[in-house]
Motif scaffolding. Sequence first.
Motif, PDB file in Angstrom:
ATOM      1  N   ALA A  13       8.360   7.832  14.158  1.00  0.00           N
ATOM      2  CA  ALA A  13       9.111   6.662  13.690  1.00  0.00           C
ATOM      3  C   ALA A  13       8.445   6.005  12.485  1.00  0.00           C
ATOM      4  O   ALA A  13       8.930   4.993  11.985  1.00  0.00           O
ATOM      5  CB  ALA A  13       9.257   5.642  14.821  1.00  0.00           C
ATOM      6  N   ASP A  14       7.354   6.572  11.987  1.00  0.00           N
ATOM      7  CA  ASP A  14       6.630   6.054  10.824  1.00  0.00           C
ATOM      8  C   ASP A  14       7.544   6.060   9.601  1.00  0.00           C
ATOM      9  O   ASP A  14       8.372   6.946   9.419  1.00  0.00           O
ATOM     10  CB  ASP A  14       5.409   6.935  10.578  1.00  0.00           C
ATOM     11  CG  ASP A  14       4.555   6.466   9.418  1.00  0.00           C
ATOM     12  OD1 ASP A  14       3.658   5.645   9.649  1.00  0.00           O
ATOM     13  OD2 ASP A  14       4.793   6.944   8.283  1.00  0.00           O
ATOM     14  N   LEU A  15       7.393   5.067   8.740  1.00  0.00           N
ATOM     15  CA  LEU A  15       8.239   4.938   7.560  1.00  0.00           C
ATOM     16  C   LEU A  15       8.144   6.158   6.639  1.00  0.00           C
ATOM     17  O   LEU A  15       9.148   6.618   6.084  1.00  0.00           O
ATOM     18  CB  LEU A  15       7.865   3.657   6.804  1.00  0.00           C
ATOM     19  CG  LEU A  15       8.784   3.188   5.703  1.00  0.00           C
ATOM     20  CD1 LEU A  15      10.234   3.080   6.174  1.00  0.00           C
ATOM     21  CD2 LEU A  15       8.311   1.836   5.177  1.00  0.00           C
ATOM     22  N   VAL A  30      12.052   4.982   0.676  1.00  0.00           N
ATOM     23  CA  VAL A  30      10.897   5.170  -0.204  1.00  0.00           C
ATOM     24  C   VAL A  30      10.505   3.845  -0.848  1.00  0.00           C
ATOM     25  O   VAL A  30       9.320   3.540  -0.987  1.00  0.00           O
ATOM     26  CB  VAL A  30      11.158   6.283  -1.252  1.00  0.00           C
ATOM     27  CG1 VAL A  30      10.036   6.349  -2.281  1.00  0.00           C
ATOM     28  CG2 VAL A  30      11.321   7.634  -0.560  1.00  0.00           C
ATOM     29  N   VAL A  31      11.480   3.017  -1.213  1.00  0.00           N
ATOM     30  CA  VAL A  31      11.168   1.686  -1.744  1.00  0.00           C
ATOM     31  C   VAL A  31      10.378   0.890  -0.705  1.00  0.00           C
ATOM     32  O   VAL A  31       9.362   0.257  -1.024  1.00  0.00           O
ATOM     33  CB  VAL A  31      12.461   0.940  -2.160  1.00  0.00           C
ATOM     34  CG1 VAL A  31      12.174  -0.535  -2.430  1.00  0.00           C
ATOM     35  CG2 VAL A  31      13.081   1.593  -3.383  1.00  0.00           C
ATOM     36  N   ALA A  32      10.822   0.922   0.542  1.00  0.00           N
ATOM     37  CA  ALA A  32      10.096   0.218   1.607  1.00  0.00           C
ATOM     38  C   ALA A  32       8.709   0.807   1.803  1.00  0.00           C
ATOM     39  O   ALA A  32       7.729   0.071   2.029  1.00  0.00           O
ATOM     40  CB  ALA A  32      10.898   0.279   2.905  1.00  0.00           C
ATOM     41  N   LEU A  33       8.595   2.124   1.684  1.00  0.00           N
ATOM     42  CA  LEU A  33       7.304   2.793   1.841  1.00  0.00           C
ATOM     43  C   LEU A  33       6.338   2.392   0.734  1.00  0.00           C
ATOM     44  O   LEU A  33       5.150   2.154   0.989  1.00  0.00           O
ATOM     45  CB  LEU A  33       7.513   4.307   1.860  1.00  0.00           C
ATOM     46  CG  LEU A  33       6.286   5.181   2.067  1.00  0.00           C
ATOM     47  CD1 LEU A  33       5.596   4.859   3.386  1.00  0.00           C
ATOM     48  CD2 LEU A  33       6.688   6.653   2.012  1.00  0.00           C
ATOM     49  N   VAL A  56       4.323  -0.679   1.405  1.00  0.00           N
ATOM     50  CA  VAL A  56       3.188  -0.625   2.331  1.00  0.00           C
ATOM     51  C   VAL A  56       2.169   0.451   1.964  1.00  0.00           C
ATOM     52  O   VAL A  56       1.022   0.382   2.402  1.00  0.00           O
ATOM     53  CB  VAL A  56       3.665  -0.437   3.796  1.00  0.00           C
ATOM     54  CG1 VAL A  56       4.433  -1.652   4.270  1.00  0.00           C
ATOM     55  CG2 VAL A  56       4.478   0.816   3.963  1.00  0.00           C
ATOM     56  N   GLU A  57       2.589   1.429   1.203  1.00  0.00           N
ATOM     57  CA  GLU A  57       1.689   2.500   0.746  1.00  0.00           C
ATOM     58  C   GLU A  57       1.919   2.705  -0.750  1.00  0.00           C
ATOM     59  O   GLU A  57       2.667   3.591  -1.158  1.00  0.00           O
ATOM     60  CB  GLU A  57       1.949   3.805   1.520  1.00  0.00           C
ATOM     61  CG  GLU A  57       1.646   3.703   3.001  1.00  0.00           C
ATOM     62  CD  GLU A  57       1.733   5.040   3.700  1.00  0.00           C
ATOM     63  OE1 GLU A  57       1.216   6.043   3.150  1.00  0.00           O
ATOM     64  OE2 GLU A  57       2.315   5.084   4.790  1.00  0.00           O
ATOM     65  N   PRO A  58       1.298   1.895  -1.578  1.00  0.00           N
ATOM     66  CA  PRO A  58       1.597   1.908  -3.016  1.00  0.00           C
ATOM     67  C   PRO A  58       1.208   3.180  -3.756  1.00  0.00           C
ATOM     68  O   PRO A  58       1.521   3.327  -4.927  1.00  0.00           O
ATOM     69  CB  PRO A  58       0.814   0.706  -3.563  1.00  0.00           C
ATOM     70  CG  PRO A  58       0.048   0.129  -2.455  1.00  0.00           C
ATOM     71  CD  PRO A  58       0.371   0.853  -1.201  1.00  0.00           C
ATOM     72  N   ASP A  59       0.563   4.139  -3.078  1.00  0.00           N
ATOM     73  CA  ASP A  59       0.162   5.376  -3.759  1.00  0.00           C
ATOM     74  C   ASP A  59       1.306   6.383  -3.878  1.00  0.00           C
ATOM     75  O   ASP A  59       1.116   7.486  -4.378  1.00  0.00           O
ATOM     76  CB  ASP A  59      -1.018   6.028  -3.024  1.00  0.00           C
ATOM     77  CG  ASP A  59      -0.650   6.526  -1.629  1.00  0.00           C
ATOM     78  OD1 ASP A  59       0.323   6.017  -1.037  1.00  0.00           O
ATOM     79  OD2 ASP A  59      -1.343   7.429  -1.122  1.00  0.00           O
ATOM     80  N   ILE A  60       2.501   6.012  -3.467  1.00  0.00           N
ATOM     81  CA  ILE A  60       3.648   6.925  -3.529  1.00  0.00           C
ATOM     82  C   ILE A  60       3.935   7.290  -4.989  1.00  0.00           C
ATOM     83  O   ILE A  60       3.905   6.442  -5.875  1.00  0.00           O
ATOM     84  CB  ILE A  60       4.900   6.264  -2.901  1.00  0.00           C
ATOM     85  CG1 ILE A  60       4.662   5.929  -1.429  1.00  0.00           C
ATOM     86  CG2 ILE A  60       6.136   7.146  -3.052  1.00  0.00           C
ATOM     87  CD1 ILE A  60       4.400   7.108  -0.552  1.00  0.00           C
ATOM     88  N   ASN A  61       4.249   8.545  -5.205  1.00  0.00           N
ATOM     89  CA  ASN A  61       4.591   9.051  -6.533  1.00  0.00           C
ATOM     90  C   ASN A  61       5.891   8.373  -6.999  1.00  0.00           C
ATOM     91  O   ASN A  61       6.950   8.568  -6.394  1.00  0.00           O
ATOM     92  CB  ASN A  61       4.762  10.574  -6.446  1.00  0.00           C
ATOM     93  CG  ASN A  61       5.218  11.202  -7.734  1.00  0.00           C
ATOM     94  OD1 ASN A  61       5.273  10.581  -8.785  1.00  0.00           O
ATOM     95  ND2 ASN A  61       5.571  12.478  -7.645  1.00  0.00           N
ATOM     96  N   LYS A  62       5.820   7.603  -8.058  1.00  0.00           N
ATOM     97  CA  LYS A  62       7.005   6.880  -8.558  1.00  0.00           C
ATOM     98  C   LYS A  62       8.100   7.833  -9.030  1.00  0.00           C
ATOM     99  O   LYS A  62       9.276   7.490  -9.009  1.00  0.00           O
ATOM    100  CB  LYS A  62       6.607   5.928  -9.700  1.00  0.00           C
ATOM    101  CG  LYS A  62       5.544   4.903  -9.339  1.00  0.00           C
ATOM    102  CD  LYS A  62       5.931   4.032  -8.169  1.00  0.00           C
ATOM    103  CE  LYS A  62       4.950   2.926  -7.893  1.00  0.00           C
ATOM    104  NZ  LYS A  62       3.850   3.231  -7.030  1.00  0.00           N
ATOM    105  N   ASP A  63       7.733   9.048  -9.444  1.00  0.00           N
ATOM    106  CA  ASP A  63       8.745  10.021  -9.862  1.00  0.00           C
ATOM    107  C   ASP A  63       9.625  10.454  -8.689  1.00  0.00           C
ATOM    108  O   ASP A  63      10.773  10.851  -8.889  1.00  0.00           O
ATOM    109  CB  ASP A  63       8.083  11.236 -10.515  1.00  0.00           C
ATOM    110  CG  ASP A  63       7.477  10.882 -11.866  1.00  0.00           C
ATOM    111  OD1 ASP A  63       8.158  10.199 -12.661  1.00  0.00           O
ATOM    112  OD2 ASP A  63       6.322  11.270 -12.120  1.00  0.00           O
ATOM    113  N   ALA A  64       9.103  10.373  -7.474  1.00  0.00           N
ATOM    114  CA  ALA A  64       9.917  10.686  -6.291  1.00  0.00           C
ATOM    115  C   ALA A  64      11.047   9.672  -6.156  1.00  0.00           C
ATOM    116  O   ALA A  64      12.195  10.038  -5.868  1.00  0.00           O
ATOM    117  CB  ALA A  64       9.040  10.685  -5.038  1.00  0.00           C
TER     118      ALA A  64
END
Length: 194
Positions: free
Chosen positions: A28-30, A143-146, A149-157
């Motif tokens: 159930a993790d984001l 992904v916006v919500a993620l 909380v986890e700002p290291d997400i690849n913005k290109d995704a």
Amino acid sequence: MVKLNKIYTRTGDDGTTGLVRGPRRSKADLRVEAFGTVDEANSFIGMARLHTTTMPKFDRVLARIQNDLFDLGSDLATPGEDPAGSPPSLRIVPAQAEWLEQQIDIYNEALKPLTSFVLPGGTQLAVALHLARTVARRAERLVVALVAVEPDINKDALIYLNRLSDLMFVMARVANANGESDVLWTPGKFRGGG
């Protein structure tokens, strides 16, 4: 190279799943919700491809997108920076979203401007593409919500998902005889009953 010998491992029976690296996470993790929803969008695109037998160019576009969506799922399933000395993780790159933009421009060229919002309907292909569009939008929201909380997400995704839903909308209109068979919203049409 991916090698899958066993389909069930029993490791997820406790409600967790493994990522490419890092500790196991709840199903159930984001992050798991995000890449699971990308997989769902991919499935709807696969369903749409059932209706492209007379449209080989459409089918090739959708096939490429399905492959890109696996890249995107891998990207989202790989948190954090690459450890020193390890090969680079598979990440969505700007060229993948740029290709989507090119496809949007190509397919949008023959469409008349809209005078109302489009309701999901028309041909089977158009409806399947609208389903894929809405699931891609949900993945984008996750992904916006993620990112919050986890700002290291690849913005290109995130950019890729935004462009993908736009392309699914344009392709749905093309599948509806270049918009001629679009089902348009009539605001307030049934407010008086009937």
